[in-house]
Design a protein around this motif. Structure first.
Motif, PDB file in Angstrom:
ATOM      1  N   PHE A   5      91.403  56.174  43.032  1.00  0.00           N
ATOM      2  CA  PHE A   5      92.423  55.524  43.869  1.00  0.00           C
ATOM      3  C   PHE A   5      93.774  55.476  43.178  1.00  0.00           C
ATOM      4  O   PHE A   5      94.809  55.668  43.793  1.00  0.00           O
ATOM      5  N   ILE A   8      95.526  58.817  43.277  1.00  0.00           N
ATOM      6  CA  ILE A   8      96.025  59.121  44.624  1.00  0.00           C
ATOM      7  C   ILE A   8      97.225  58.252  44.969  1.00  0.00           C
ATOM      8  O   ILE A   8      98.228  58.720  45.496  1.00  0.00           O
ATOM      9  N   LEU A  12     100.964  59.195  46.125  1.00  0.00           N
ATOM     10  CA  LEU A  12     101.424  58.788  47.452  1.00  0.00           C
ATOM     11  C   LEU A  12     102.791  58.134  47.449  1.00  0.00           C
ATOM     12  O   LEU A  12     103.450  58.065  48.483  1.00  0.00           O
TER      13      LEU A  12
ATOM     14  N   GLY B 304      94.139  60.676  55.764  1.00  0.00           N
ATOM     15  CA  GLY B 304      94.985  60.165  54.706  1.00  0.00           C
ATOM     16  C   GLY B 304      96.447  60.537  54.863  1.00  0.00           C
ATOM     17  O   GLY B 304      97.163  60.714  53.886  1.00  0.00           O
TER      18      GLY B 304
ATOM     19  N   ASP C 108      95.968  50.822  48.949  1.00  0.00           N
ATOM     20  CA  ASP C 108      96.754  51.614  49.889  1.00  0.00           C
ATOM     21  C   ASP C 108      95.785  52.257  50.882  1.00  0.00           C
ATOM     22  O   ASP C 108      94.931  53.053  50.493  1.00  0.00           O
ATOM     23  N   VAL C 110      96.193  54.447  52.989  1.00  0.00           N
ATOM     24  CA  VAL C 110      96.324  55.901  53.074  1.00  0.00           C
ATOM     25  C   VAL C 110      95.481  56.566  51.985  1.00  0.00           C
ATOM     26  O   VAL C 110      94.776  57.538  52.232  1.00  0.00           O
ATOM     27  N   ALA C 111      95.511  55.977  50.787  1.00  0.00           N
ATOM     28  CA  ALA C 111      94.707  56.511  49.689  1.00  0.00           C
ATOM     29  C   ALA C 111      93.226  56.363  50.002  1.00  0.00           C
ATOM     30  O   ALA C 111      92.421  57.253  49.719  1.00  0.00           O
ATOM     31  N   LEU C 112      92.882  55.225  50.589  1.00  0.00           N
ATOM     32  CA  LEU C 112      91.487  54.993  50.950  1.00  0.00           C
ATOM     33  C   LEU C 112      90.998  56.074  51.912  1.00  0.00           C
ATOM     34  O   LEU C 112      89.933  56.661  51.724  1.00  0.00           O
ATOM     35  N   ARG C 113      91.779  56.328  52.943  1.00  0.00           N
ATOM     36  CA  ARG C 113      91.359  57.289  53.973  1.00  0.00           C
ATOM     37  C   ARG C 113      91.315  58.710  53.413  1.00  0.00           C
ATOM     38  O   ARG C 113      90.594  59.549  53.924  1.00  0.00           O
ATOM     39  N   ARG C 114      92.104  58.921  52.395  1.00  0.00           N
ATOM     40  CA  ARG C 114      92.053  60.212  51.726  1.00  0.00           C
ATOM     41  C   ARG C 114      90.685  60.429  51.100  1.00  0.00           C
ATOM     42  O   ARG C 114      90.196  61.530  51.002  1.00  0.00           O
TER      43      ARG C 114
END
Lengths: 388, 418, 281
Positions: A5, A8, A12, B304, C108, C110-114
């Motif tokens: 995480f 990423i 992000l 994502g 985040d 978005v990071a999770l869904r990634r």
């Protein structure tokens, strides 16, 4: 292979920053549109509100022999250059109508001319230095004042800014709208009823539908060309009349009413129709007695919106001659008339500074009526809104 | 004016006959029913049928007569025509009353007539389109008999008044004849339309994106109708705003940068027209964006993507046909917009790429040609119809393309959504 | 695993009616992927999930079954926070992945869904070409940059999704031109192209014909070698065929969570038995 995480999230960061930009930019765009609206209305109010005030002047009117020929003679010469000529012109007639006046004199509040008016409002004007000093003096002693401008609401157009009014245009608008509504409402509702309740799904129906959508998007000025070529030149409808204007606008309003009525009819659930058929109604009886009454609020709302749209329309009316100079208020369908937006257009073309104010004042009257109409439509919609 | 009392007399007589038809028809039907015979319809329906039989044919005949007189120029004396109509009304009256019999389906007959009336109403919209088309085409053809179509389309000089120069002995200055080259007018029109679109499309589209994707519900319910106010303001008001408020600002700003701008520059009307068109774009785009299925957004978010990336790469491409269609409609509207340019743009046909100069548009020339004191038959007046024809053709095709695109868009998502 | 957590865990388990806590039912490939403890969720006033505690194991297929409206899809969407998109939703409790609380404010989404991808009930390819449907997300995530890398990745993903042979000659046609079953496999290819840890599938075959369904079921079996799969299904045979573990949801609660074999041959709870034997649902 797989990222944690934290890895990423670190990647992000940049993308989130970039993404936030779209939100702010789009918000800014909406804000900009709102800003335009605010700017526009404040500009109109700023320019138009002074039109509702007008300079009046207190004068000594001496009804003497000379004044029967030339009204100017009834007043002190120094003052008369500040008085509206529209009043001077009235004097001989007043004496003629009432001979007892001859030889008397009185103090009266009368319209000052537009130069005095503009001077008092701090705008550009053509008064000489002496005249300005005199106006200042009179203002000091309370003999010149800005008062509520009743003339604006009781007069027709005039070449003299101070006595120009909106009433003739308001009356013309009412007459024109009566014609428009009388034609567009029944035909529009009938068309919608046909398309929604009766029409088979064939080529003709599709053609009518495409055609209606297209009519709604045709430039309004082309309706003016139709009015000119067909209503005036071919059918001989009097030019500049509320009749021809109303007919032209009716054709423009038709699609709006049709589309609104169809939406209203569609929102009446089929169960109502089936219930009516169930008790032995024919299709027409079901529509007349059950569907139309339920759709009526929606139809009214749409018609009011269409009416408001027609009321602001100018271009086709110019083509059919409804920009006439109409000094007198006349209630007739066939005589030359003007409407509010056309009056605004005429005034906007006058070079004199005082007319800018009149134009903006006329615009404020027009906008108030339009806002009132649209508010009525909204209230109507809210009140009769119904969920099936 | 002497026909007016005559018409009143005719109307009165017809009304009277109608009333007679109604009451006799009802009385007769009621009598039959009172005698115990079962009838196909209610007495009132027989009465209404009698009224229709009385008034319908009479009105048709008189309308037909009036039309023949106007169209063919045939002289039918008005009194005879009206008297004839009244006789037909009387005949219809007798027929209608005679029909009040038990075996006659009065209701069906009435409803058939109503059906025809409804179709007639629906056809009026078609007549309107044809009316516009014919009125423009005929006059335009007359214009093209005087001036070649080719010169009209390709000429770069619009100088309808040149013939007056010839008459005034100044023929050398303006050329030998009036010239109707419409290129400068179209150039001006496209310049102003382009400026309007430069304002309206970004602002309108971005506003729509904000309202449909980002804004909280409260902002949305408030912002949408507020934006629509912009669309409800009459164009004449925008014209005044452009000419009196915006144009001087443009001149000042241009002056600040050392540029010379005309008070009738193209920027002011273009800008104001753009503001006027914002709500068209925004509300249509808003609808289109909202009709992009949510599953698409979710599909992207689940990979994502950030919200903005989803909007930019998935939602907008999906909504693109609808957005283009909205923009085409907006272009069509801008091309045909009249009042703003009449009041704020110039009168001088001017072929230039500089938006700060004054230039004129098609609609301005149409208005100018038709509001002067010229003879209707003059080439200048007729040129308005030629310009109108081009305007009609261009806007019609834009509208049709736009309608087809939006229909495709709708169908696509209906299928995908099932 | 420290003592405290283990204790809390056993408390959570004992609150359930299932006879044998699944956490103890271990074997070589039972490594924890997502840990859910006391998860509650409300839609406005209505509680949709009640005290859910569940462990999801890596490289296994976990099926969520139960009658419609039982909260299984809602639960699934908690695992990658898709419920965030619904304004009225409120959640409480722990969803833990990789030692991090998914619902934590610092997480985040978005990071999770990634890392937690999703395949939906109805196939929802983007309005782009087949190639772009697959290449879009990896490119955005900087997994690939050069054209050749992209092509390689797209091919691999499409092969993994069993679609390559059908589409290799028409990679540049729109994704919507494919049949329903192909579209769904395209969506799976799209999801695996970002190389997530977990793939959530929300009734992935309910809109498809039996043949496409069989293809996708085979695919799930292959994909679990690389990915953890959680699937919602209302088709019990499907759960029995593809799942290693099965959770039975009823009225927002997990009634029983067991390895699939036990669940279908010897369920510990009456409700699960009734549902599985088709007495209701």
């Amino acid at each position: 292979m797989n990222h944690s995480f934290d890895e990423i999230s670190a990647q992000l960061k940049k993308r989130h920053r970039k993404s936030a930009r779209l939100k702010w930019i789009s918000m800014g765009a909406l804000g900009l549109a709102g800003l335009f609206l605010v700017l526009f209305f404040s500009d109109m109010l700023n320019k138009g509100l002074p039109a509702f005030q007008q300079a009046y002047i207190q004068v000594e009117v001496d009804y003497n022999e000379d004044a029967t020929r030339m009204g100017r003679a009834a007043m002190d010469r120094e003052i008369s250059s500040l008085v509206s000529r529209s009043f001077e012109r009235l004097i001989p007639g007043m004496i003629r109508d009432n001979p007892d006046l001859l030889g008397t004199s009185e103090q009266r509040w009368v319209l000052a001319n537009s130069q005095v008016d503009q001077y008092l409002k701090g705008h550009r004007n053509k008064l000489s230095e002496e005249e300005r000093a005199r106006v200042d003096e009179l203002a000091e002693s309370g003999q010149v004042e800005l008062k509520f401008n009743t003339t604006f609401f009781t007069n027709g157009d005039s070449k003299m800014a101070e006595s120009a009014g909106i009433l003739a245009a308001v009356v013309g608008t009412v007459m024109t709208m009566l014609v428009t509504l009388a034609i567009a409402f029944p035909i529009g509702v009938m068309t919608a009823v046909y398309l929604e309740e009766f029409a088979p799904d064939n080529r003709l129906t599709q053609l009518i539908e495409i055609n209606i959508n297209n009519l709604a998007a045709i430039p309004s000025i082309l309706f003016g060309l139709l009015g000119l070529a067909i209503f005036i030149n071919f059918f001989g409808v009097p030019r500049s009349s509320p009749l021809v204007g109303g007919m032209t606008l009716a054709l423009m309003t038709l699609p709006v009413i049709i589309i609104a009525t169809r939406t209203a009819l569609r929102s009446v659930p089929d169960s109502i129709r089936h219930a009516a058929f169930g008790v032995g109604c024919s299709r027409w009886q079901a529509v007349r007695d059950h569907v139309l009454p339920l759709a009526m609020p929606g139809i009214m709302t749409g018609s009011i919106i269409g009416l408001a749209q027609a009321m602001g329309e100018t271009a086709p009316l110019i083509i059919v001659g409804m920009v006439a100079f109409i000094p007198d208020v006349g209630i007739s369908f066939t005589n030359a008339a003007t409407v509010m937006p056309a009056q605004v257009f005429t005034w906007a073309g006058e070079p004199e500074r005082a007319f800018v104010e009149k134009t903006a004042g006329g615009i404020l009257v027009l906008l108030s009526i339009l806002i009132a109409l649209n508010a009525t439509a909204v209230v109507l919609r809210k009140k009769f809104e119904r969920r099936w | 004016m002497q026909t007016n009392p005559l018409l009143a007399l005719f109307g009165g007589a017809l009304l009277l006959l109608g009333l007679i038809a109604f009451f006799i028809g009802r009385a007769k039907a009621a009598r039959v029913r009172a005698a115990g015979v079962a009838m196909h319809a209610q007495p009132d329906q027989y009465a209404w049928f009698a009224v229709l039989a009385t008034a319908g044919p009479a009105l048709l005949v008189s309308a037909l007569g009036a039309f023949v007189m106007l169209l063919l120029g045939a002289e039918i004396p008005v009194p005879y025509l009206l008297a004839g109509s009244l006789i037909i009304a009387a005949l219809g009256l007798m027929f209608g009353i005679n029909k009040a019999k038990p075996d006659f389906h009065a209701r069906q007959a009435i409803e058939r007539v109503i059906g025809w009336i409804l179709i007639g109403a629906a056809l009026i919209s078609i007549f309107t389109t044809f009316g516009i088309l014919f009125s423009i085409v005929f006059e335009a053809l007359r214009f093209f008999q005087m001036h070649s179509f080719w010169d009209f389309i390709t000429g770069t000089v619009w100088n309808p008044g040149a013939s007056f120069l010839v008459a005034a002995g100044r023929g050398d200055e303006g050329g030998a004849a009036a010239q109707f080259g419409s290129v400068p007018l179209f150039a001006g029109t496209f310049m102003i339309t382009a400026i309007a679109m430069l304002v309206a499309i970004p602002v309108g589209l971005l506003s729509a994106i904000y309202m449909s994707e980002f804004a909280p519900a409260r902002v949305r319910t408030f912002a949408k109708p507020t934006l629509e106010v912009l669309a409800g303001i009459p164009t004449v008001v925008y014209g005044f705003f452009a000419a009196i408020t915006v144009a001087p600002i443009i001149v000042n700003v241009a002056g600040f940068f050392g540029l010379d701008a005309s008070f009738n520059n193209a920027v002011a009307p273009g800008l104001v027209m753009g503001i006027m068109i914002i709500p068209f774009i925004s509300s249509l785009s808003d609808d289109v964006i909202n009709s992009v299925p949510d599953s698409m957004r979710q599909g992207s978010l689940a990979l994502g993507m950030t919200k903005s990336e989803t909007i930019r790469d998935v939602v907008i491409p999906a909504a693109l046909p609808g957005i283009i269609s909205a923009s085409l409609l907006a272009v069509s509207r801008a091309l045909g917009e009249t009042m703003i340019v009449v009041m704020a743009a110039g009168m001088r046909p001017n072929l230039t790429a500089n938006p700060l100069e004054d230039m004129t548009t098609v609609t301005v020339r149409i208005v100018a040609a038709l509001t002067g004191d010229l003879e209707f038959e003059s080439a200048e007046t007729l040129s308005a119809f030629a310009l109108g024809l081009v305007l009609f053709a261009v806007t019609l095709s834009l509208n049709l393309v736009s309608v087809i695109m939006i229909r495709r868009f709708r169908e696509k998502y209906r299928v995908n959504n099932l | 695993m420290n003592m405290q957590v283990a204790e809390r865990e056993s408390n959570a388990m004992s609150s359930q009616q299932s006879g044998q806590p699944v956490t103890r039912n271990d074997s070589a490939n039972h490594e924890l992927s997502i840990r859910v403890r006391d998860l509650n969720l409300w839609y406005g006033q209505n509680q949709a999930l009640k005290n859910i505690s569940l462990d999801i194991f890596q490289k296994n297929v976990t099926a969520l079954i139960g009658p419609s409206g039982c909260g299984k899809s809602t639960f699934l969407r908690c695992l990658n926070r898709m419920n965030d998109l619904i304004p009225s939703v409120r959640t409480e409790g722990l969803v833990e992945m990789d030692g991090r609380d998914v619902n934590d404010a610092r997480m985040d989404e978005v990071a999770l869904r990634r890392r937690v991808g999703m395949v939906f009930q109805k196939p929802n390819p983007f309005p782009k070409s087949i190639f772009e449907n697959v290449a879009y997300a990896p490119r955005m995530h900087d997994l690939v940059s050069r054209k050749a890398e992209q092509e390689e990745l797209v091919e691999q993903a499409l092969r993994d999704a069993g679609l390559w042979n059908e589409v290799k000659d028409k990679l540049h046609q729109p994704g919507t031109s494919l049949s329903g079953g192909q579209q769904q496999r395209l969506c799976i290819a799209r999801a695996i192209a970002v190389k997530p840890d977990v793939i959530l599938m929300d009734e992935p075959t309910s809109a498809l014909d039996p043949i496409s369904t069989a293809t996708i079921e085979d695919l799930m079996d292959k994909l679990k070698k690389q990915f953890t799969i959680v699937t919602v299904t209302h088709n019990m045979q499907q759960a029995a065929r593809v799942a290693d573990y099965t959770a039975f949801f009823h009225l927002g609660e997990v009634i029983e969570y067991n390895d699939t074999k036990t669940m279908f041959s010897n369920p510990h709870t009456k409700k699960a038995e009734d549902y599985i034997t088709g007495r209701y649902g």
